[in-house]
Design a protein around this motif. Structure first.
Motif, mmCIF file in Angstrom:
data_model
loop_
_atom_site.group_PDB
_atom_site.id
_atom_site.type_symbol
_atom_site.label_atom_id
_atom_site.label_comp_id
_atom_site.label_asym_id
_atom_site.label_seq_id
_atom_site.Cartn_x
_atom_site.Cartn_y
_atom_site.Cartn_z
ATOM 1 N N HIS A 135 44.586 42.879 48.355
ATOM 2 C CA HIS A 135 43.583 42.374 47.405
ATOM 3 C C HIS A 135 42.510 43.410 47.067
ATOM 4 O O HIS A 135 41.362 43.052 46.786
ATOM 5 C CB HIS A 135 42.926 41.096 47.945
ATOM 6 N N LEU B 151 46.973 29.474 47.839
ATOM 7 C CA LEU B 151 46.472 30.839 47.968
ATOM 8 C C LEU B 151 45.432 30.875 49.078
ATOM 9 O O LEU B 151 44.369 30.252 48.964
ATOM 10 C CB LEU B 151 45.865 31.305 46.640
ATOM 11 N N GLY C 27 42.928 33.157 51.432
ATOM 12 C CA GLY C 27 42.271 34.451 51.545
ATOM 13 C C GLY C 27 41.126 34.413 52.537
ATOM 14 O O GLY C 27 40.544 33.358 52.807
ATOM 15 N N SER D 73 37.744 25.146 46.929
ATOM 16 C CA SER D 73 36.990 25.362 45.698
ATOM 17 C C SER D 73 36.542 24.034 45.102
ATOM 18 O O SER D 73 37.208 23.001 45.247
ATOM 19 C CB SER D 73 37.856 26.117 44.685
ATOM 20 N N ASP E 270 32.441 31.283 45.724
ATOM 21 C CA ASP E 270 33.779 31.398 45.153
ATOM 22 C C ASP E 270 33.874 32.639 44.264
ATOM 23 O O ASP E 270 34.821 33.428 44.356
ATOM 24 C CB ASP E 270 34.065 30.130 44.335
ATOM 25 N N LEU F 265 40.551 36.102 46.903
ATOM 26 C CA LEU F 265 41.298 35.137 46.109
ATOM 27 C C LEU F 265 41.496 35.654 44.687
ATOM 28 O O LEU F 265 42.599 35.616 44.136
ATOM 29 C CB LEU F 265 40.571 33.789 46.089
ATOM 30 N N PRO G 249 43.434 27.022 46.072
ATOM 31 C CA PRO G 249 42.836 28.148 46.805
ATOM 32 C C PRO G 249 42.110 27.663 48.057
ATOM 33 O O PRO G 249 41.370 26.682 48.025
ATOM 34 C CB PRO G 249 41.850 28.734 45.794
ATOM 35 N N LEU H 163 39.759 29.193 51.255
ATOM 36 C CA LEU H 163 39.044 30.284 51.905
ATOM 37 C C LEU H 163 39.112 30.062 53.410
ATOM 38 O O LEU H 163 38.735 29.000 53.902
ATOM 39 C CB LEU H 163 37.593 30.325 51.428
ATOM 40 N N SER I 91 46.584 36.484 51.356
ATOM 41 C CA SER I 91 45.852 37.645 50.856
ATOM 42 C C SER I 91 45.337 38.471 52.022
ATOM 43 O O SER I 91 44.538 37.996 52.831
ATOM 44 C CB SER I 91 44.675 37.162 49.991
#
Length: 344
Positions: A55, A82, A84, A97, A133, A139, A160, A162, A192
Motif C-alpha cells: 500500500h 479489505l 488494512g 467505515s 478514514d 485502505l 473496509p 481498519l 493490505s
C-alpha cells in the motif's frame, strides 16, 4: 449514521488524480504480469480467495501490487473485504467505515452497508470517524486497483475494516463472524501490508551478518543470489558501523522477509499462529500489516485446521521487491510482497 463519500485524499500525491493517467499506469503495471510456470501461476487464478498486496505510493509498490490484482477471479466476485492496518491512531480492536462509498479518480466504490450494519451489531467493532478514514492510506491505496479491474461493475461492494491490536479473544470472535462470509463464493479478501521498513527513520535496523539466500526465493530473484548458501544465518542483531563490508544489508532484509513469507505459505497448519508471533517478536520486522495478516491466519485456522492436507489452502508468493537496496546504515528501504491464497 452515514458520513457520505470518503474523499480520495491521497490522489494527486501518492498516485495520480488524473483518470486517464491513472488508468494508463495501472494498465501498464498489469500488462507486465506474466505467468510463472514453476509456481503454477497463470492469472487470473480461479481458486484465489485472498491476496496480500502492498500500500505504498504507486511509483514504489504499484508494479508489485499488480501481480496480486491480476490474480483475482473478477467474474465471480461481488463483495470485497479489505483489511488494512491503522497508521495514525492507536486502535485496540477493529473499526468500520461510516461512509456510503469510497471515491477514486476512476469512479466510486459502494460500501456494503447491509453487511457493515450486520458486523456492527456484533459489538466487536467501533466506528471510524471520516477524518480518520481519509487519513489512512492502507485502505485507500487499494481502491484504484479495485475500481480498475472491476471496471463497469456496479454490483461490486466493499467492506473496509481498519485493524488495530485486537486481543486473542477478539480475533477468535472475529474468525467466527467472518467465516460466514469466507464461505460465500462471491466474497473476496484483500489484506493490505508492506513488509520490512528498514532504516533509522523507521527505528528498524535488524541485520543477519551471514544471511544466506532464501531457500524458496520469491520472484524476481536478484542475479547476485542465483546460487544459495548452505550456511545457516547467525542470530539477528542490530546493524552497526562495524558491519560495513559484510553481507549487504538488502540481502539480510530479503532473508528476514522470506522467513516470514515461508511461515505464511501453509496458514492452515497447526502452530502457525505461534510461529508467526514468535517470528515477529524475534526479528522485530516492521511488517505494518502484521495484524491484518494475523486476522487472516486466525480465520483460516478456524475454518481449515482440522481438514486434511488436500483440503487446506496455500499461499503462493509471486512477487518480492525492495524500494531500494540498502548498502549502509544511512540507507532505508521498504519491502513489497504480492501473495495469493488458493483454496481447494
Amino acid at each position: 449514521m452515514s458520513s457520505g463519500i470518503r474523499e480520495a485524499s491521497h490522489a494527486g500525491s501518492w498516485y495520480s488524480s488524473s483518470e486517464s493517467q491513472l488508468s494508463k499506469e495501472l494498465n501498464t503495471n498489469l500488462s507486465k504480469v506474466k505467468s510463472i510456470p514453476e509456481l503454477n501461476y497463470n492469472p487470473p487464478i480461479s481458486n484465489c480467495k485472498a491476496i496480500i498486496a502492498p500500500h505504498a505510493g504507486y511509483s514504489y509498490s504499484g508494479p508489485t501490487a499488480a501481480w496480486a490484482y491480476a490474480s483475482i477471479p473478477i467474474d465471480k466476485i461481488k463483495r470485497i473485504f479489505l483489511l488494512g492496518p491503522s497508521h495514525h491512531i492507536y486502535l485496540d480492536g477493529l473499526a468500520l467505515s461510516t461512509c456510503e462509498a469510497y471515491e477514486t479518480p476512476l469512479g466510486d466504490i459502494q460500501l456494503d452497508l447491509e453487511t457493515i450494519t450486520e458486523l456492527e451489531s456484533t459489538g466487536l467493532f467501533s466506528q471510524m470517524r471520516k477524518s480518520i478514514d481519509e487519513d489512512e492510506h492502507s485502505l485507500e491505496m487499494h481502491l484504484p486497483y479495485i475500481r480498475h479491474i472491476f471496471k463497469g461493475r456496479n454490483d461490486l461492494t466493499l467492506v473496509p475494516i481498519l485493524v488495530g491490536h485486537p486481543s486473542t479473544s477478539k480475533l477468535t470472535q472475529l474468525s467466527e463472524i467472518l467465516s460466514k462470509f469466507w464461505k460465500d463464493d462471491e466474497t473476496f479478501f484483500i489484506i493490505s501490508s508492506d513488509f520490512c521498513h528498514w532504516g533509522t527513520r523507521f527505528s528498524c535496523t535488524p541485520y543477519y551478518p551471514n544471511a544466506p539466500s532464501p531457500p524458496n526465493p520469491v520472484p524476481p530473484v536478484p542475479q547476485e543470489l542465483s546460487s544459495a548458501s548452505n550456511d545457516p544465518p547467525t542470530l539477528i542483531k542490530k546493524y552497526s558501523s562495524s558491519d560495513k563490508g559484510g553481507i549487504p544489508i538488502w540481502k539480510s532484509i530479503q532473508y528476514m522477509d522470506h522467513e516470514g513469507i515461508d511461515l505464511l505459505r501453509n496458514p492452515a497448519n497447526e502452530g502457525i499462529i505461534e510461529k508467526w508471533e514468535t517470528y515477529l517478536t524475534r526479528t522485530k520486522n516492521t511488517i505494518c500489516g502484521r495484524n491484518p495478516i494475523t486476522v487472516l491466519i486466525y480465520l483460516i485456522q478456524h475454518i481449515y485446521l482440522n481438514k486434511t492436507e488436500n483440503e487446506k489452502p496455500i499461499f503462493n508468493f509471486i512477487r518480492y521487491e525492495q524500494s531500494s537496496k540498502c548498502l549502509n546504515g544511512k540507507d532505508s528501504s521498504v519491502s513489497y510482497v504480492s501473495g495469493i491464497l488458493r483454496i481447494p
